[in-house]
Design a protein around this motif. Structure first.
Motif, PDB file in Angstrom:
ATOM      1  N   PRO A  57       0.811  -1.223   0.000  1.00 15.31           N
ATOM      2  CA  PRO A  57       0.000   0.000   0.000  1.00 15.31           C
ATOM      3  C   PRO A  57       0.843   1.271   0.000  1.00 15.31           C
ATOM      4  CG  PRO A  57      -0.880  -1.557   1.588  1.00 15.31           C
ATOM      5  CD  PRO A  57       0.420  -2.129   1.098  1.00 15.31           C
ATOM      6  N   GLU A  58       1.959   1.253   0.729  1.00 16.36           N
ATOM      7  CA  GLU A  58       2.774   2.472   0.781  1.00 16.36           C
ATOM      8  C   GLU A  58       3.417   2.798  -0.556  1.00 16.36           C
ATOM      9  OE1 GLU A  58       5.131  -0.808   2.947  1.00 16.36           O
ATOM     10  OE2 GLU A  58       3.092  -0.092   2.963  1.00 16.36           O
ATOM     11  N   VAL A  59       3.721   1.782  -1.371  1.00 24.05           N
ATOM     12  CA  VAL A  59       4.271   2.038  -2.711  1.00 24.05           C
ATOM     13  C   VAL A  59       3.201   2.708  -3.573  1.00 24.05           C
ATOM     14  CG1 VAL A  59       5.087   0.942  -4.844  1.00 24.05           C
ATOM     15  CG2 VAL A  59       5.996   0.212  -2.625  1.00 24.05           C
ATOM     16  N   ILE A  60       2.008   2.146  -3.578  1.00 18.81           N
ATOM     17  CA  ILE A  60       0.914   2.709  -4.368  1.00 18.81           C
ATOM     18  C   ILE A  60       0.590   4.123  -3.898  1.00 18.81           C
ATOM     19  CG2 ILE A  60      -1.525   2.471  -4.987  1.00 18.81           C
ATOM     20  CD1 ILE A  60       0.295   0.424  -6.342  1.00 18.81           C
ATOM     21  N   GLU A  61       0.474   4.321  -2.598  1.00 18.19           N
ATOM     22  CA  GLU A  61       0.170   5.656  -2.058  1.00 18.19           C
ATOM     23  C   GLU A  61       1.228   6.674  -2.460  1.00 18.19           C
ATOM     24  OE1 GLU A  61      -0.341   5.158   2.163  1.00 18.19           O
ATOM     25  OE2 GLU A  61      -2.012   3.763   1.857  1.00 18.19           O
ATOM     26  N   HIS A  62       2.502   6.262  -2.408  1.00 14.64           N
ATOM     27  CA  HIS A  62       3.591   7.171  -2.776  1.00 14.64           C
ATOM     28  C   HIS A  62       3.446   7.650  -4.225  1.00 14.64           C
ATOM     29  CE1 HIS A  62       7.640   8.799  -3.268  1.00 14.64           C
ATOM     30  NE2 HIS A  62       7.690   8.109  -4.391  1.00 14.64           N
ATOM     31  N   PHE A  63       3.240   6.716  -5.142  1.00 20.39           N
ATOM     32  CA  PHE A  63       3.165   7.086  -6.553  1.00 20.39           C
ATOM     33  C   PHE A  63       1.865   7.813  -6.895  1.00 20.39           C
ATOM     34  CE2 PHE A  63       6.666   4.093  -6.740  1.00 20.39           C
ATOM     35  CZ  PHE A  63       7.510   4.699  -7.664  1.00 20.39           C
ATOM     36  N   LYS A  64       0.747   7.396  -6.303  1.00 20.77           N
ATOM     37  CA  LYS A  64      -0.528   8.071  -6.555  1.00 20.77           C
ATOM     38  C   LYS A  64      -0.529   9.494  -5.998  1.00 20.77           C
ATOM     39  CE  LYS A  64      -3.972   4.480  -7.226  1.00 20.77           C
ATOM     40  NZ  LYS A  64      -5.256   3.943  -6.761  1.00 20.77           N
ATOM     41  N   ALA A  65       0.180   9.703  -4.894  1.00 24.46           N
ATOM     42  CA  ALA A  65       0.230  11.032  -4.283  1.00 24.46           C
ATOM     43  C   ALA A  65       0.880  12.064  -5.209  1.00 24.46           C
ATOM     44  CB  ALA A  65       0.987  10.971  -2.957  1.00 24.46           C
ATOM     45  N   GLN A  66       1.667  11.591  -6.156  1.00 26.77           N
ATOM     46  CA  GLN A  66       2.327  12.492  -7.107  1.00 26.77           C
ATOM     47  C   GLN A  66       1.408  12.882  -8.260  1.00 26.77           C
ATOM     48  OE1 GLN A  66       6.213  10.913  -8.195  1.00 26.77           O
ATOM     49  NE2 GLN A  66       6.271   9.836  -6.242  1.00 26.77           N
ATOM     50  N   GLY A  67       0.208  12.326  -8.281  1.00 22.81           N
ATOM     51  CA  GLY A  67      -0.778  12.713  -9.292  1.00 22.81           C
ATOM     52  C   GLY A  67      -0.849  11.765 -10.472  1.00 22.81           C
ATOM     53  N   GLU A  68      -1.494  12.256 -11.516  1.00 21.63           N
ATOM     54  CA  GLU A  68      -1.727  11.483 -12.732  1.00 21.63           C
ATOM     55  C   GLU A  68      -0.414  10.919 -13.278  1.00 21.63           C
ATOM     56  OE1 GLU A  68      -3.419  12.522 -17.132  1.00 21.63           O
ATOM     57  OE2 GLU A  68      -4.403  13.448 -15.419  1.00 21.63           O
TER      58      GLU A  68
ATOM     59  N   TRP B  96       0.765   7.815 -12.371  1.00 18.67           N
ATOM     60  CA  TRP B  96       1.437   7.034 -11.331  1.00 18.67           C
ATOM     61  C   TRP B  96       1.907   5.677 -11.830  1.00 18.67           C
ATOM     62  CZ3 TRP B  96      -0.717   2.464  -9.499  1.00 18.67           C
ATOM     63  CH2 TRP B  96      -2.064   2.242  -9.798  1.00 18.67           C
ATOM     64  N   GLN B  97       1.153   5.048 -12.723  1.00 22.42           N
ATOM     65  CA  GLN B  97       1.571   3.742 -13.246  1.00 22.42           C
ATOM     66  C   GLN B  97       2.807   3.895 -14.132  1.00 22.42           C
ATOM     67  OE1 GLN B  97      -2.294   2.804 -14.897  1.00 22.42           O
ATOM     68  NE2 GLN B  97      -2.580   1.194 -13.371  1.00 22.42           N
ATOM     69  N   ARG B  98       2.868   4.966 -14.911  1.00 22.23           N
ATOM     70  CA  ARG B  98       4.028   5.241 -15.752  1.00 22.23           C
ATOM     71  C   ARG B  98       5.263   5.461 -14.892  1.00 22.23           C
ATOM     72  NH1 ARG B  98       5.517  10.010 -16.438  1.00 22.23           N
ATOM     73  NH2 ARG B  98       3.436  10.893 -16.287  1.00 22.23           N
ATOM     74  N   ARG B  99       5.094   6.155 -13.763  1.00 23.11           N
ATOM     75  CA  ARG B  99       6.226   6.403 -12.872  1.00 23.11           C
ATOM     76  C   ARG B  99       6.726   5.113 -12.222  1.00 23.11           C
ATOM     77  NH1 ARG B  99       3.204  10.873 -12.044  1.00 23.11           N
ATOM     78  NH2 ARG B  99       2.276  10.101 -10.114  1.00 23.11           N
ATOM     79  N   ILE B 100       5.814   4.204 -11.874  1.00 24.83           N
ATOM     80  CA  ILE B 100       6.245   2.906 -11.341  1.00 24.83           C
ATOM     81  C   ILE B 100       7.040   2.168 -12.409  1.00 24.83           C
ATOM     82  CG2 ILE B 100       5.456   0.624 -10.581  1.00 24.83           C
ATOM     83  CD1 ILE B 100       3.140   2.037  -9.139  1.00 24.83           C
ATOM     84  N   ASP B 101       6.555   2.177 -13.643  1.00 21.41           N
ATOM     85  CA  ASP B 101       7.263   1.535 -14.753  1.00 21.41           C
ATOM     86  C   ASP B 101       8.672   2.120 -14.897  1.00 21.41           C
ATOM     87  OD1 ASP B 101       7.232  -0.223 -17.182  1.00 21.41           O
ATOM     88  OD2 ASP B 101       7.439   1.705 -18.204  1.00 21.41           O
TER      89      ASP B 101
END
Length: 90
Positions: free
Chosen positions: A58-69, A71-76
């Motif tokens: 959850p903390e990984v998802i929250e971190h990337f989603k908190a940065q806005g639109e 987020w999946q691209r940023r994880i990639d």
């Protein structure tokens, strides 16, 4: 009762598999002049990404989603960076 796709600010929520199953082609829901204005996406020559399912903390998802639109691209991108930094001698 159907769950709204947007919140009070007009932001679209994450779609569920059920949402996608209920979608209809734009030819069924939009007038022809609007369809022409939007255009049609051509067939992809080759997929650029692979659809997958992955479990992340959850903390990984929250971190990337908190940065806005995006987020999946940023994880990639973070995973690509990891590969480059840890792919010594291979």
């Amino acid at each position: 009762m159907k769950k709204r796709l947007t919140n009070k600010d007009g932001e679209v929520r994450e779609l569920t598999d059920q949402d996608v199953k209920q979608m209809r082609p734009m030819s069924e829901v939009l007038p022809a002049n609007l369809q022409r204005a939007i255009g049609q996406r051509g067939r992809q020559q080759a997929p650029t990404k692979v659809k997958t399912s992955i479990r992340l903390s959850p903390e990984v998802i929250e971190h990337f989603k908190a940065q806005g639109e995006g987020w999946q691209r940023r994880i990639d991108q973070a995973l690509k960076t990891y590969i480059q930094e840890h792919n010594h001698g291979r």
